[in-house]
Design a protein around this motif. Structure first.
Motif, PDB file in Angstrom:
ATOM      1  N   PHE A  50       0.819  -1.214   0.000  1.00 44.68           N
ATOM      2  CA  PHE A  50       0.000   0.000   0.000  1.00 44.68           C
ATOM      3  C   PHE A  50       0.854   1.265   0.000  1.00 44.68           C
ATOM      4  O   PHE A  50       0.654   2.162  -0.832  1.00 44.68           O
ATOM      5  N   ASN A  51       1.787   1.394   0.949  1.00 46.63           N
ATOM      6  CA  ASN A  51       2.581   2.627   1.062  1.00 46.63           C
ATOM      7  C   ASN A  51       3.443   2.869  -0.175  1.00 46.63           C
ATOM      8  O   ASN A  51       3.610   4.016  -0.601  1.00 46.63           O
ATOM      9  N   VAL A  64      -8.193   8.005  -0.050  1.00 48.89           N
ATOM     10  CA  VAL A  64      -8.668   7.881  -1.430  1.00 48.89           C
ATOM     11  C   VAL A  64      -8.100   6.613  -2.063  1.00 48.89           C
ATOM     12  O   VAL A  64      -8.818   5.865  -2.733  1.00 48.89           O
ATOM     13  N   LEU A  65      -6.812   6.345  -1.831  1.00 49.08           N
ATOM     14  CA  LEU A  65      -6.201   5.136  -2.378  1.00 49.08           C
ATOM     15  C   LEU A  65      -6.910   3.893  -1.860  1.00 49.08           C
ATOM     16  O   LEU A  65      -7.212   2.975  -2.619  1.00 49.08           O
ATOM     17  N   SER A  66      -7.206   3.870  -0.576  1.00 42.94           N
ATOM     18  CA  SER A  66      -7.905   2.738   0.017  1.00 42.94           C
ATOM     19  C   SER A  66      -9.270   2.529  -0.644  1.00 42.94           C
ATOM     20  O   SER A  66      -9.633   1.401  -1.010  1.00 42.94           O
ATOM     21  N   LEU A  69      -8.824   1.312  -4.297  1.00 37.74           N
ATOM     22  CA  LEU A  69      -8.425  -0.098  -4.333  1.00 37.74           C
ATOM     23  C   LEU A  69      -9.617  -1.014  -4.056  1.00 37.74           C
ATOM     24  O   LEU A  69      -9.757  -2.059  -4.700  1.00 37.74           O
ATOM     25  N   LYS A  70     -10.475  -0.616  -3.120  1.00 34.47           N
ATOM     26  CA  LYS A  70     -11.678  -1.403  -2.840  1.00 34.47           C
ATOM     27  C   LYS A  70     -12.576  -1.471  -4.064  1.00 34.47           C
ATOM     28  O   LYS A  70     -13.084  -2.545  -4.413  1.00 34.47           O
ATOM     29  N   ASP A  71     -12.780  -0.327  -4.730  1.00 31.57           N
ATOM     30  CA  ASP A  71     -13.606  -0.308  -5.945  1.00 31.57           C
ATOM     31  C   ASP A  71     -12.993  -1.170  -7.040  1.00 31.57           C
ATOM     32  O   ASP A  71     -13.699  -1.926  -7.709  1.00 31.57           O
ATOM     33  N   LEU A  72     -11.685  -1.041  -7.226  1.00 27.57           N
ATOM     34  CA  LEU A  72     -11.005  -1.828  -8.257  1.00 27.57           C
ATOM     35  C   LEU A  72     -11.054  -3.314  -7.941  1.00 27.57           C
ATOM     36  O   LEU A  72     -11.184  -4.137  -8.843  1.00 27.57           O
ATOM     37  N   GLU A  73     -10.980  -3.654  -6.671  1.00 27.67           N
ATOM     38  CA  GLU A  73     -11.071  -5.062  -6.266  1.00 27.67           C
ATOM     39  C   GLU A  73     -12.482  -5.599  -6.532  1.00 27.67           C
ATOM     40  O   GLU A  73     -12.644  -6.720  -7.048  1.00 27.67           O
TER      41      GLU A  73
END
Length: 127
Positions: A50-51, A64-66, A69-73
């Motif tokens: 992640f970092n 926002v990244l989190s 990533l959830k949406d992309l997953e």
């Protein structure tokens, strides 16, 4: 500059609505400021934590990244791998084979963006 586009089917109201609907669906899934940047970073770097991903995608906040990533997953573009046997627990993200189906789209967008930027520069300097 004139572009001739060859159409596989005649333009009808129904065909146009179907195409617009398909484009809308695609933009809903990969649109926005960050999603394609994240997908590209994952495809270029393989598995990534992640970092490290946050450093590569400059300017994105952790929150926002989190969320991205959830949406992309959820849409099958990213896989989250948890290594719980390690202490501390290590979480990595990788692009899926499905995300690789976007390669031609990404390359086409890249080429179009480069051409567009050159056209804008030419227009600005001609005036």
């Amino acid at each position: 500059m004139e572009n001739d586009i060859e159409l596989e089917e005649p333009i009808t109201k129904v065909n146009c609505q179907n195409h617009l609907s398909s484009v809308e669906d695609a933009l809903y899934v990969i649109g926005g400021k960050w999603k394609l940047k994240i997908i590209i970073a994952l495809q270029e770097h393989g598995s990534i934590r992640f970092n490290e991903l946050q450093r590569i995608v400059a300017g994105i906040s952790a929150r926002v990244l989190s969320n991205e990533l959830k949406d992309l997953e959820l849409n099958g573009f990213v896989k989250r791998i948890v290594h719980s046997e390690q202490t501390p627990v290590v979480v990595e993200y990788i692009s899926t084979d499905y995300s690789k189906t976007l390669k031609t789209v990404i390359m086409a967008l890249s080429e179009w963006g480069r051409t567009h930027k050159n056209n804008i520069r030419e227009d600005v300097f001609e005036k």
